[in-house]
Scaffold this active site. Structure first.
Site, PDB file in Angstrom:
ATOM      1  CG  HIS A 120       6.867  -8.251  -6.722  1.00 28.91           C
ATOM      2  ND1 HIS A 120       5.862  -8.119  -7.523  1.00 28.91           N
ATOM      3  CD2 HIS A 120       7.218  -6.867  -6.495  1.00 28.91           C
ATOM      4  CE1 HIS A 120       5.174  -6.909  -7.501  1.00 28.91           C
ATOM      5  NE2 HIS A 120       6.371  -6.065  -6.962  1.00 28.91           N
ATOM      6  CG  HIS A 159       5.021   1.788  -4.760  1.00 32.63           C
ATOM      7  ND1 HIS A 159       5.401   0.783  -4.143  1.00 32.63           N
ATOM      8  CD2 HIS A 159       5.716   1.677  -6.017  1.00 32.63           C
ATOM      9  CE1 HIS A 159       6.059  -0.126  -4.858  1.00 32.63           C
ATOM     10  NE2 HIS A 159       6.096   0.510  -6.028  1.00 32.63           N
ATOM     11  CD  GLU A 194       2.821  -0.521  -7.577  1.00 36.91           C
ATOM     12  OE1 GLU A 194       2.999  -0.980  -8.728  1.00 36.91           O
ATOM     13  OE2 GLU A 194       3.473  -1.305  -6.797  1.00 36.91           O
ATOM     14  CD  GLU A 195       4.718  -3.856  -4.878  1.00 35.66           C
ATOM     15  OE1 GLU A 195       4.134  -4.424  -5.617  1.00 35.66           O
ATOM     16  OE2 GLU A 195       5.688  -3.365  -5.001  1.00 35.66           O
ATOM     17  CG  ASP A 224       2.496  -0.131  -1.595  1.00 34.66           C
ATOM     18  OD1 ASP A 224       3.213   0.854  -2.207  1.00 34.66           O
ATOM     19  OD2 ASP A 224       1.799  -1.078  -1.805  1.00 34.66           O
ATOM     20  CG  ASP A 235       8.912  -2.839  -6.497  1.00 33.93           C
ATOM     21  OD1 ASP A 235       8.388  -1.686  -6.410  1.00 33.93           O
ATOM     22  OD2 ASP A 235       8.134  -3.895  -6.528  1.00 33.93           O
ATOM     23  CG  ASP A 238       7.425   1.327  -9.321  1.00 33.00           C
ATOM     24  OD1 ASP A 238       8.212   0.362  -8.853  1.00 33.00           O
ATOM     25  OD2 ASP A 238       5.859   0.820  -9.210  1.00 33.00           O
TER      26      ASP A 238
END
Length: 496
Positions: free
Chosen positions: A465, A120, A187-188, A122, A153, A216
């Protein structure tokens, strides 16, 4: 004499074949080393796109990100499609187009296995004011680390997989396997629309796929790792409603049974101070901890004290490595996340909230089932609430029910992974699980019925994150080499 000559010829052919195989790999590695600045620049261009899927005001950036992915794969000669996955309903009732999913295909040789790489592009929200040392959307290299939101990520791992195929194409070399890509942009925020897309393409895009690869995730330490399991996630809202409006605590305090008191009371019955889950039956379905698994945990490279210091706490719940990893990966836990409706701003507002909602989650493990967990939690909370004899109303709702995922570590995919790690990093890979949830892994498993491996290249200290997220240049480049080695190892697996 003839047989001896034939055997000698056969030996020469085998030796030549081994030399060519080695030369081809060495040529690919040399190509990667010569182009690493180009790879870093491409990552810089991708990180510069604020592809925050949680912010609808940045949706245009997310669309642009997906177009960039499609164009990159198209320029490499791939058969690319941008798949429409529908719209997202917003809280105000309006709708917004979801970013298209990029699929691509390289090679269609029926005699070769086909792998599908998922990723991903995003990212989580980020601002310099959050505590970043650098601008989060301006990739900055400091002491070999590439800092930027989404660097680890999941933009660098996605690019590493693209660079791996790109190297074969640039050197005009046949791919050892057919490669497909599936890259998403939500995804997030829960991979909106992706489950339906996977189901709809089970007999088309996935029909010739043999194996699915997800990168991931990250290593547990400085030692490269292969990931074979993730926990699931059951996320709950527990709402307690009382008076028709907020009340002044001086005027009404002591005359009403407060919703906040009820909520805190029932939340306190979920888990003990020592970490024991207090919900009846919640552990009944947890798979037993085998002697073989215990031995595997013993061999994993993991420093408990460094882990404690990194978190910044005085004491962990467990001081033994095996116990700590087991409770991080393969035992369920309860976490209480927050309360809606409560006063949380600075100051001293003396209010009795009329309605409050507690948010908590249960990370579940094999062989727990979200539907069973939902009933156990709902029955438990209503039971303890009834004992309070409160006139307030309780509503319990599970809003996420993501299942855990577990792979067979004896599968050839994992043997190939071990060989690729050994070839590039010259160490044995740690076999690890993830404490978090990657719902798409279970979706792939249940819908496509294909074998799956998680093959991480992210570092244990990448700060996913969090502030100052990074991907080390070493992991980015060497990880790409490992992906190349992995494709060659997978090519040796006999197709079913």
């Amino acid at each position: 004499m003839f047989c001896v000559q034939m055997n000698r010829c056969a030996m020469v052919i085998l030796l030549c074949g081994a030399a060519v195989h080695s030369f081809r790999f060495d040529g690919l590695i040399k190509y990667m080393d010569n182009h690493q600045e180009e790879y870093v620049q491409t990552l810089r261009e991708w990180v510069a796109v604020e592809s925050d899927s949680s912010d609808v005001t940045k949706r245009a950036e997310l669309y642009r990100m997906m177009d960039m992915v499609g164009e990159k794969l198209r320029k490499m000669g791939g058969k690319v499609e941008l798949v429409d996955i529908g719209e997202e309903q917003l809280p105000d009732g309006s709708s917004l187009a979801l970013p298209k999913v990029v699929t691509a295909q390289f090679g269609s040789d029926v005699n070769k296995p086909t792998v599908c790489v998922y990723g991903h592009v995003d990212v989580q929200p980020a601002q310099k004011e959050d505590g970043w040392a650098t601008e989060p959307y301006n990739l900055t290299e400091i002491n070999g680390n590439l800092y930027g939101r989404g660097a680890s990520d999941n933009k660098a791992p996605v690019l590493a997989w693209i660079h791996a195929v790109e190297a074969f194409k640039a050197l005009d070399m046949d791919l050892p396997v057919n490669v497909k890509y599936l890259i998403e942009g939500m995804e997030e925020t829960g991979s909106n629309g992706l489950d339906a897309m996977i189901k709809s393409q089970k007999s088309t895009f996935f029909s010739d796929v043999d194996y699915i690869i997800i990168s991931d995730c990250g290593w547990l330490s400085k030692r490269p790792a292969l990931t074979y399991g993730t926990r699931g996630n059951c996320y709950f809202f527990a709402e307690v409603e009382g008076p028709k409006q907020d009340l002044h605590s001086g005027v009404y305090g002591g005359t009403v049974i407060e919703p906040m008191t009820d909520l805190i009371g029932i939340l306190d019955t979920l888990i003990s101070p020592s970490g024991t889950i207090l919900i009846p039956g919640i552990r009944d379905a947890v798979a037993p901890f085998s002697d073989e698994e215990w031995k595997m945990y013993q061999d994993i490279e993991f420093d408990v004290e460094s882990y404690r210091e990194k978190i910044g706490v005085e004491q962990l719940m467990y001081n033994n490595k095996v116990e700590l990893l087991a409770h991080r990966w393969r035992h369920p836990t309860v976490s209480i996340h927050g309360i809606n409706g409560a006063f949380s701003a600075p100051g001293t507002k003396t209010v009795i909230p009329a309605k409050v909602t507690g948010k908590f989650s249960i990370r579940q493990v094999p062989d727990m089932d979200p539907a069973v967990v939902e009933k156990q939690v709902t029955d438990h909370l209503h039971s303890v609430f009834a004992k309070r004899k409160s006139p307030n109303k309780l509503k319990v709702k599970m809003i996420i029910g993501a299942k855990p995922w577990l792979a067979d570590i004896k599968h050839s995919l994992y043997e190939a992974g071990k060989a690729a790690v050994k070839r590039v990093f010259n160490v044995d890979a740690d076999m690890i699980r993830e404490g978090g949830t990657i719902p798409i892994a279970r979706t792939f498993q249940d819908v496509t019925e294909k074998s799956i491996i998680m093959l991480p290249i992210g570092g244990f200290d990448d700060g996913l994150h969090s502030q100052n997220e990074k991907m080390s240049r070493y992991n980015y480049i060497e990880g790409t080499k490992m992906f190349i080695a992995y494709l060659q190892e997978v090519a040796q697996i006999k197709k079913d």
